[in-house]
Write a protein that holds these residues in place. Structure first.
Motif, PDB file in Angstrom:
ATOM      1  N   LYS A 142      37.187  40.700  46.624  1.00 45.80           N
ATOM      2  CA  LYS A 142      35.949  41.450  46.390  1.00 45.80           C
ATOM      3  C   LYS A 142      35.311  40.976  45.085  1.00 45.80           C
ATOM      4  N   ASN A 143      36.157  40.593  44.127  1.00 42.84           N
ATOM      5  CA  ASN A 143      35.686  40.080  42.843  1.00 42.84           C
ATOM      6  C   ASN A 143      36.773  39.177  42.259  1.00 42.84           C
ATOM      7  N   GLN A 145      34.762  33.117  47.525  1.00 45.08           N
ATOM      8  CA  GLN A 145      34.798  34.156  48.564  1.00 45.08           C
ATOM      9  C   GLN A 145      34.445  33.562  49.925  1.00 45.08           C
ATOM     10  N   LYS A 175      32.476  32.432  42.044  1.00 47.74           N
ATOM     11  CA  LYS A 175      33.029  33.568  42.787  1.00 47.74           C
ATOM     12  C   LYS A 175      32.473  33.599  44.214  1.00 47.74           C
ATOM     13  N   SER A 177      29.481  33.722  38.521  1.00 50.28           N
ATOM     14  CA  SER A 177      29.118  34.311  39.824  1.00 50.28           C
ATOM     15  C   SER A 177      28.980  33.258  40.923  1.00 50.28           C
TER      16      SER A 177
END
Length: 198
Positions: free
Chosen positions: A120-121, A95, A91, A88
């Motif tokens: 978005k992911n 992003q 990520k 996470s």
């Protein structure tokens, strides 16, 4: 460095990418194609940061790969070295770093919705996002390779390492393919590029 970057990424991305490279002290190496990866990040023994990116990538995939690798550096700096490489924290970093580049001045309009959806992911590799991967591949030079999804069931194909497989049926998102020499079954992404054997 800016002059080199103009050969590999969209023109409007050169200045902001150069600033990222400078501010994080990145040693960028552009290397010959590696089949198993587009790029990588490595913290060097002296404390420096080295990023390598394959020279054969089209400018949009090169940019995404470079930002992907810078996100590793940022995530490790901010959250420590014990985080998962594509967890996470990475990520979130990816992003945040990528957001300023998702603009029509940098990416073609047809790519923008796919890129926005991907981020978005984000996945460990843009290749696992079949729709984005196929859209990016339209900007690659012409190739004699075929995609797995294009091949008829039962056809034989060869990988870069010389191994030969027979295409099987689709199972959820991937195709079951049998290695002809061993009889072992392997799962392939629909957008894997292979050489069809006549």
């Amino acid at each position: 460095m800016k002059t080199i970057l103009t050969r590999y990424i969209p023109e409007q991305a050169v200045d902001p990418v150069f600033e990222l490279i400078k501010s994080f002290g990145v040693h960028l190496k552009i290397v010959n194609e590696r089949v198993t990866r587009h790029g990588d990040y490595r913290k060097m023994p002296g404390g420096g940061h080295q990023i390598t990116v394959n020279a054969n990538l089209n400018k949009y995939r090169f940019l995404i790969t470079l930002i992907h690798e810078i996100a590793h550096l940022v995530a490790f700096k901010k959250f420590g070295s014990r985080i998962k490489p594509h967890g996470s924290e990475w990520k979130y970093s990816f992003q945040k770093l990528m957001l300023p580049f998702i603009r029509p001045e940098i990416f073609p309009k047809q790519l923008l919705p796919l890129i926005a959806n991907h981020f978005k992911n984000p996945k460990a590799s843009s290749d696992t996002d079949a729709r984005l991967s196929l859209a990016l591949k339209q900007f690659d030079p012409p190739s004699d390779k075929s995609y797995i999804f294009e091949l008829p069931v039962g056809s034989l194909f060869k990988l870069y390492n010389g191994k030969v497989f027979q295409k099987g049926n689709r199972v959820v998102k991937r195709y079951e393919c049998k290695e002809t020499e061993t009889g072992k079954i392997y799962l392939f992404q629909p957008n894997a590029e292979v050489e069809l054997l006549k």
